[in-house]
Design a protein around this motif. Sequence first.
Motif, short mmCIF file in Angstrom:
data_model
loop_
_atom_site.label_atom_id
_atom_site.label_comp_id
_atom_site.label_asym_id
_atom_site.label_seq_id
_atom_site.Cartn_x
_atom_site.Cartn_y
_atom_site.Cartn_z
N ASP A 22 8.95 1.36 -9.71
CA ASP A 22 7.91 1.19 -9.11
C ASP A 22 6.85 1.95 -9.36
O ASP A 22 5.72 1.80 -9.54
N ARG A 23 7.02 3.20 -9.65
CA ARG A 23 5.99 4.29 -10.45
C ARG A 23 5.64 3.94 -11.67
O ARG A 23 4.25 4.05 -11.91
N ALA A 24 6.35 3.41 -12.48
CA ALA A 24 6.38 3.02 -13.72
C ALA A 24 5.00 1.70 -13.70
O ALA A 24 4.23 1.36 -14.55
N GLU A 25 5.25 0.90 -12.91
CA GLU A 25 4.67 -0.45 -12.49
C GLU A 25 3.03 0.35 -12.02
O GLU A 25 1.99 -0.29 -12.52
N ALA A 26 3.11 1.18 -11.20
CA ALA A 26 1.86 1.91 -10.73
C ALA A 26 1.17 2.47 -12.00
O ALA A 26 -0.12 2.17 -12.16
N VAL A 27 1.80 3.07 -12.90
CA VAL A 27 1.16 3.88 -14.17
C VAL A 27 0.53 2.67 -15.11
O VAL A 27 -0.65 2.93 -15.18
N GLU A 28 1.36 1.59 -15.13
CA GLU A 28 1.01 0.56 -15.80
C GLU A 28 -0.44 -0.09 -15.33
O GLU A 28 -1.49 -0.15 -16.09
N ARG A 29 -0.31 -0.33 -14.01
CA ARG A 29 -1.70 -0.86 -13.42
C ARG A 29 -2.75 -0.02 -13.45
O ARG A 29 -3.97 -0.42 -13.75
N TRP A 30 -2.63 1.35 -13.34
CA TRP A 30 -3.55 2.17 -13.27
C TRP A 30 -4.30 2.28 -14.96
O TRP A 30 -5.55 2.18 -14.82
N ARG A 31 -3.39 2.14 -15.91
CA ARG A 31 -3.91 1.97 -17.17
C ARG A 31 -4.78 0.72 -17.22
O ARG A 31 -5.60 0.80 -18.19
N ARG A 32 -4.52 -0.18 -16.73
CA ARG A 32 -5.10 -1.57 -16.75
C ARG A 32 -6.31 -1.52 -16.14
O ARG A 32 -7.15 -2.63 -16.24
N GLY A 33 -6.44 -0.61 -15.24
CA GLY A 33 -7.87 -0.59 -14.36
C GLY A 33 -7.44 -1.18 -13.15
O GLY A 33 -8.75 -1.37 -12.40
N GLU A 34 -6.40 -1.53 -12.72
CA GLU A 34 -6.09 -1.96 -11.38
C GLU A 34 -6.03 -0.74 -10.28
O GLU A 34 -5.82 0.45 -10.79
N LEU A 35 -6.13 -1.04 -9.12
CA LEU A 35 -5.72 -0.09 -7.86
C LEU A 35 -4.46 -0.19 -7.32
O LEU A 35 -4.05 -1.13 -7.19
N VAL A 36 -3.97 0.98 -7.06
CA VAL A 36 -2.42 1.14 -6.29
C VAL A 36 -2.56 2.01 -5.13
O VAL A 36 -3.32 3.28 -5.44
N ALA A 37 -2.34 1.93 -4.22
CA ALA A 37 -2.16 2.70 -2.93
C ALA A 37 -0.94 3.59 -3.02
O ALA A 37 -0.07 3.28 -3.43
N PHE A 38 -0.81 4.83 -2.91
CA PHE A 38 0.11 5.76 -2.80
C PHE A 38 0.03 7.08 -1.74
O PHE A 38 -0.93 7.28 -1.12
N ALA A 39 1.26 7.68 -1.44
CA ALA A 39 1.21 8.48 -0.34
C ALA A 39 0.95 9.75 -0.82
O ALA A 39 1.10 10.27 -2.05
N THR A 40 0.39 10.54 0.02
CA THR A 40 0.13 12.16 -0.37
C THR A 40 0.60 12.88 0.66
O THR A 40 0.91 12.05 1.92
N GLU A 41 0.73 14.08 1.02
CA GLU A 41 1.23 14.83 2.22
C GLU A 41 0.12 14.63 3.43
O GLU A 41 0.26 14.94 4.39
N THR A 42 -1.16 14.45 3.16
CA THR A 42 -2.04 14.31 3.90
C THR A 42 -2.35 12.90 4.62
O THR A 42 -2.13 12.70 5.55
N VAL A 43 -2.83 11.98 3.73
CA VAL A 43 -2.84 10.62 4.10
C VAL A 43 -2.55 9.67 2.96
O VAL A 43 -2.63 10.17 1.67
N TYR A 44 -2.40 8.44 3.12
CA TYR A 44 -2.22 7.60 1.77
C TYR A 44 -3.63 7.39 1.08
O TYR A 44 -4.54 7.24 1.49
#
Length: 356
Positions: A22-44
């Motif tokens: 799933d992380r690899a898919e996110a990386v792929e999408r980011w490289r293609r210019g798409e947006l992916v939401a993800f968790a951080t310790e503060t907020v998503y």
Amino acid sequence: MHEQEEQRRYVTRIGLMNHPQDRAEAVERWRRGELVAFATETVYGLGGNGFDAEACRSIYTVKGRPSDNPLILHVADAQQLEMIVHIRPAMRERVARLVQCCWPGPLTLIFPRRSTVPDVVTGGGDTVAVRIPVHKEARLLLREVGLPIAAPSANRSGRPSPTCAQDVWEDLQGRIPLILDGGACEIGVESTVLDLTDEPTILRPGWYTQEKLEQILECAVSFDPALGGKGVPRSPGQKYRHYAPSVPVRVFVGEDAWMREQLKEQVRYFHQHGQKVGIIAFENLKVAEADAFISLDAKEDLQRMGQKLFHALRTFDGQVDQILVSGVEERGYGLSLMNRLKKAASGDVVYAEPKE
Ligand code: TXA
Ligand code: MG
């Protein structure tokens, strides 16, 4: 509206942040210019490639965010700073201390930008906001993509920030292809924003308090005076209505006995007017007469309050006609929590003793 017409529709999938695929898919999408939401310790966060102006423009469209409110770039480690910021010699010592004590973590620093950063990230200004999150899988993800990821909180503009994948889904499903579920956010309140381009100034209070930052830097750290309600804030985000559910919110700050009385009285009042009341308060302030109650646990545990607050506001949105919240004293981390609560309440805060 025009922006909505332009917006691409997606079938949104929720992936798992601790799954390499799933992380690899996110990386792929980011490289293609798409947006992916993800968790951080503060907020998503709603992430896009911070070097890709088009991707960053779509962040504003997806959020419905005003374009003069700049974005934070997220990187995996301090070495990656070099590609996006200038650290003036006079800043080096301070940056080094903050990097050592607070990064990775819930602190965003404002630096002079490099020209590699597109204008759309900085709102056209000559500074850029940067943060290294401490969330384990967020760091893995940033390391894997090797790019700065521009990420505002992953809510529709004006709504409370999302602190779990479900909150993001509510606001953004159909608008982005992928949400990475990394669990509930440990802090639940957005990072402290500290401007280092001049004398250190807090532009948005958060987990790292003024006292703590002064201790680390061994110098005075001021607050942007506009945070107190006067003038134009240096952090554009502070001027917008924020963190607010569509239901009116009223906050009470005082001794327990006084707050309990107030809450009861208010419930009676709203009931007389045929309105449903939801209370978000410390466990010991549970008022049986309310239509619904969400506990903030013990008032000594402010971290817990931060973790639960935004999700509680979202839960009552559309469920009740009035939300009542128990507030806290405005010092230390309590000041950061009250900063968010005051915005949620559009200033409707009742204090036990009159304050100027
Ligand atoms: O915890 C956080 O900071 C989360 C997670 C996802 O990292 N992000 C977040 O981003 O809260 P956002 O966009 O919702 O808030 C960023 C804040 C805004 O108030 C914005 O105005 C301010 O940072 N900001 C960004 N760049 C700035 C700059 N160059 N100068 C002054 N303020 C800036
Ligand atoms: Mg935000």
